[in-house]
Each structure stands twice: as structure tokens, then as C-alpha cells.
Design a protein around this motif. Structure first.
Motif, PDB file in Angstrom:
ATOM      1  N   MET A 149      -5.292   2.053  -4.626  1.00  0.00           N
ATOM      2  CA  MET A 149      -5.238   1.385  -3.498  1.00  0.00           C
ATOM      3  C   MET A 149      -5.791  -0.015  -3.247  1.00  0.00           C
ATOM      4  SD  MET A 149      -3.516   3.914  -1.229  1.00  0.00           S
ATOM      5  CE  MET A 149      -4.358   4.283   0.181  1.00  0.00           C
ATOM      6  N   THR A 150      -7.011  -0.064  -3.963  1.00  0.00           N
ATOM      7  CA  THR A 150      -7.626  -1.373  -3.912  1.00  0.00           C
ATOM      8  C   THR A 150      -6.890  -2.499  -4.600  1.00  0.00           C
ATOM      9  OG1 THR A 150      -8.962  -0.796  -5.707  1.00  0.00           O
ATOM     10  CG2 THR A 150     -10.012  -0.511  -3.565  1.00  0.00           C
ATOM     11  N   GLN A 163     -11.693  -2.466   1.359  1.00  0.00           N
ATOM     12  CA  GLN A 163     -12.118  -1.661   0.199  1.00  0.00           C
ATOM     13  C   GLN A 163     -13.606  -2.078   0.126  1.00  0.00           C
ATOM     14  OE1 GLN A 163     -11.367  -4.451  -3.605  1.00  0.00           O
ATOM     15  NE2 GLN A 163      -9.312  -4.310  -2.418  1.00  0.00           N
ATOM     16  N   THR A 194       0.952  -1.145   0.108  1.00  0.00           N
ATOM     17  CA  THR A 194      -0.035  -0.076   0.063  1.00  0.00           C
ATOM     18  C   THR A 194       0.765   1.342  -0.259  1.00  0.00           C
ATOM     19  OG1 THR A 194      -1.590  -1.064   1.215  1.00  0.00           O
ATOM     20  CG2 THR A 194      -1.933   1.163   1.273  1.00  0.00           C
ATOM     21  N   ASP A 201      -8.012   5.774  -4.882  1.00  0.00           N
ATOM     22  CA  ASP A 201      -8.667   4.733  -4.312  1.00  0.00           C
ATOM     23  C   ASP A 201      -8.768   3.588  -5.298  1.00  0.00           C
ATOM     24  OD1 ASP A 201      -9.171   5.624  -1.776  1.00  0.00           O
ATOM     25  OD2 ASP A 201     -11.272   5.338  -1.631  1.00  0.00           O
ATOM     26  N   THR A 209     -13.992   2.150  -3.106  1.00  0.00           N
ATOM     27  CA  THR A 209     -13.446   2.961  -1.993  1.00  0.00           C
ATOM     28  C   THR A 209     -12.484   2.275  -1.199  1.00  0.00           C
ATOM     29  OG1 THR A 209     -15.477   2.258  -0.935  1.00  0.00           O
ATOM     30  CG2 THR A 209     -15.802   4.249  -2.084  1.00  0.00           C
ATOM     31  N   THR A 210     -11.919   3.068  -0.385  1.00  0.00           N
ATOM     32  CA  THR A 210     -11.151   2.397   0.698  1.00  0.00           C
ATOM     33  C   THR A 210     -11.382   2.832   1.956  1.00  0.00           C
ATOM     34  OG1 THR A 210      -9.137   3.968   0.613  1.00  0.00           O
ATOM     35  CG2 THR A 210      -9.189   1.853  -0.825  1.00  0.00           C
ATOM     36  N   ARG A 219     -10.625   9.808  -6.259  1.00  0.00           N
ATOM     37  CA  ARG A 219     -11.234   8.589  -6.642  1.00  0.00           C
ATOM     38  C   ARG A 219     -10.334   7.693  -7.468  1.00  0.00           C
ATOM     39  NH1 ARG A 219     -12.653   6.332 -11.527  1.00  0.00           N
ATOM     40  NH2 ARG A 219     -14.495   5.300 -11.761  1.00  0.00           N
ATOM     41  N   PHE A 249     -13.877   8.815  -0.350  1.00  0.00           N
ATOM     42  CA  PHE A 249     -12.729   8.344  -0.758  1.00  0.00           C
ATOM     43  C   PHE A 249     -11.644   8.292   0.211  1.00  0.00           C
ATOM     44  CE2 PHE A 249     -14.816   9.383  -4.669  1.00  0.00           C
ATOM     45  CZ  PHE A 249     -15.093   8.185  -5.384  1.00  0.00           C
ATOM     46  N   GLY A 250     -10.928   7.158   0.640  1.00  0.00           N
ATOM     47  CA  GLY A 250      -9.798   7.229   1.290  1.00  0.00           C
ATOM     48  C   GLY A 250     -10.289   7.028   2.963  1.00  0.00           C
TER      49      GLY A 250
END
Ligand code: ADP
Ligand code: ASP
Ligand code: MG
Length: 254
Positions: free
Chosen positions: A70-71, A137, A47, A67, A146-147, A64, A108-109
């Protein structure tokens, strides 16, 4: 038959050998006669590495897209873990947060879980498979990835355990449980065999990263028993139980 949700943090799945070790532990739990749903974090520093990559392109990336990026970390670990279980002769299906029914708001986040509808996870368990779910997520109402905020896989695990009606949510990490202080910094720190939700909530809100704050809040609200323990040993960990629950009534405690 008990239903156990196991969460493995990034430190427990940092490389291929660790993923194989975790796969063996999951199969062991399954072969002992339990249904097992797993929530997994991204491998090691994945991450952080993804964040660095984003920053090298845009120091203020759209939330956006951040995220969406990150997923990806948890998608890698969930599919590799399912493959490792397969290679060890058992069966597993992996699911992204959205496939596992994690609906969130669109922050988001730092998204909040609104609902968990784990129908596909349940179907996989009913078929006798292990279900592996990507932690951290979900999906907004508009269908965007989204995270949940850093360390959010702990919260995913408790939310899944609550939605499935699991008997216990086991949080596997790289230390033997919750200690009186960070055992990596304070060598004299002692493991706490059992602790209340309020006390661990206080530790989490003071910045101890052993459990994410929202995870503890969620567990307390829904009275979900937690067992924080090491994925590197079979030593006893730390139990966080609602009042009146007998520790001996929990599955997989030894
Ligand atoms: P994971 O990758 O499993 O999510 P984390 O790094 O998020 O693991 O959390 C585990 C780490 O939390 C431990 O390696 C330990 O250094 C740290 N930690 C901080 N405070 C405590 C505490 N009171 N008890 C146990 N671990 C703690
Ligand atoms: N991979 C995410 C993070 O590093 C979520 C987690 O590990 O819980 O914050
Ligand atoms: Mg963590």
C-alpha cells in the motif's frame, strides 16, 4: 515568511495533467513568499487497485506485506509531483513516510503516529525547496513500513504541520470545502465557510469522508488551523480554527 502544509488528495492528482496543475499551485504558493511542505495521496484509485491486486493473489495476505504494498501508491505520486515541480522550473525533494520521520506503532493497516521527526523535510525547506511527503505511511520501531488506515493522508498532513510548527494545514480536495451534506449526493448542500473542531469531528465520526476522523482529533488536540478547499478552483473553502484565531491572520486565504 509563513510555513504552509498543503495536502492533495488522490482525486487532485489522478493523472499527469492533474499532477502538473497541482505543481503549478504549489509553485504559486511558494512564489507568494511562503515555505511549502506538501503531503500527497496516491493517484486516483491506486490504493483500491493495489488491494484488488493483492486479493487476486491471496484473499488473506500477511498484514506486513499488505502495508509494504500500500505504501507504494504514495511513492508514485510523491516522485511524479516532485518531477512536475522540477519541470515547471522550481525545486522539490520527495520523502517517504519513514524518510520524513513518521514513527508509528506496528498495527499494520491502522497504525498510530507515535512521533514525527521531520529533520530532512526541514532541511529541504531551509534550502528553499518544496518538500513533498508521502501521506498515509510511516515506519514502526522495527523499521517496517506501516499505513495509517484509509484516508490517512489527512492525518499525515496535520501531524506534519504540527511537527513543523506550520501556520496552517490546507487540505485540497475535489469539492469547495465542507458542506452541510455530501454535495455529490445532495445538490442543495451548502458550503460551510467556518466550522468548529467539535462539529467537524461529529461529521467525520458519522462517516463523512471529507476529513479523516483522526486528522480532526489531531488538529483539535494541537490547535492546528485547517483550511479545506478545492484544488480545482481558487474559491474560498472551509476554515476550522481554534477559538480566538482571526481568519485574516492566516496565510494564503483569499
Ligand atoms: P480526497 O481524494 O481529496 O481525499 P475524498 O474522496 O476522501 O477526497 O473526500 C472528498 C469527498 O468527500 C467529496 O468528493 C465529497 O463527495 C465527499 N463528502 C462527503 N461528505 C461531505 C461533506 N459534508 N462536505 C464535503 N464533501 C463531502
Ligand atoms: N491512499 C490512501 C487511501 O486511499 C490514503 C489517502 O488517500 O488518504 O486511503
Ligand atoms: Mg480523503
Amino acid at each position: 515568511m509563513a510555513l504552509i502544509v498543503q495536502k492533495y488528495g488522490g482525486s487532485s492528482v489522478a493523472d499527469a495533467d492533474s499532477i502538473k496543475r497541482v505543481a503549478r499551485r504549489i509553485i504559486e504558493t511558494k512564489n507568494a513568499g511562503n515555505d511549502v511542505a506538501v503531503v500527497v495521496s496516491a493517484m486516483g484509485d491506486t490504493t483500491d487497485d493495489l488491494i484488488d491486486q493483492a486479493m487476486s493473489i491471496d484473499s488473506n495476505p500477511p498484514a506486513r506485506e499488505m502495508d509494504m504494498l500500500m505504501t507504494a501508491g504514495e511513492r508514485i505520486s510523491m516522485s511524479l509531483l516532485a518531477m512536475a515541480i522540477h519541470a515547471a522550473g522550481s525545486h522539490a525533494y520527495s520523502f517517504t513516510g519513514s524518510q520524513a520521520g513518521f514513527m508509528t506503532d506496528a498495527q499494520f493497516g491502522a497504525a498510530h503516529i507515535r512521533a514525527v521527526n521531520p529533520d530532512r523535510v526541514r532541511r529541504a525547506l531551509n534550502k528553499g525547496s518544496v518538500a513533498i511527503v508521502a501521506g498515509f505511511q510511516g515506519q514502526s520501531e522495527r523499521g517496517d513500513a506501516t499505513t495509517l488506515g484509509r484516508g490517512g493522508s489527512d492525518t499525515s498532513a496535520v501531524a506534519l504541520a504540527v511537527a513543523l510548527g506550520a501556520d496552517v494545514c490546507e487540505i485540497y480536495t475535489d469539492v469547495d470545502g465542507v458542506f452541510t451534506a455530501d454535495p455529490r449526493i445532495v445538490p442543495t448542500a451548502r458550503r460551510i465557510p467556518a466550522i468548529g473542531y467539535d462539529e467537524i469531528l461529529e461529521m467525520s465520526s458519522c462517516g463523512s469522508k471529507v476529513l479523516a476522523l483522526r486528522c480532526v482529533e489531531y488538529a483539535q488536540r494541537f490547535k492546528m488551523p485547517l483550511h479545506v478547499r478545492s484544488s480545482f478552483s481558487h474559491r474560498p473553502g472551509t476554515l476550522v480554527l481554534p477559538d480566538g484565531v482571526d481568519p485574516n491572520s492566516l496565510p494564503n486565504v483569499r
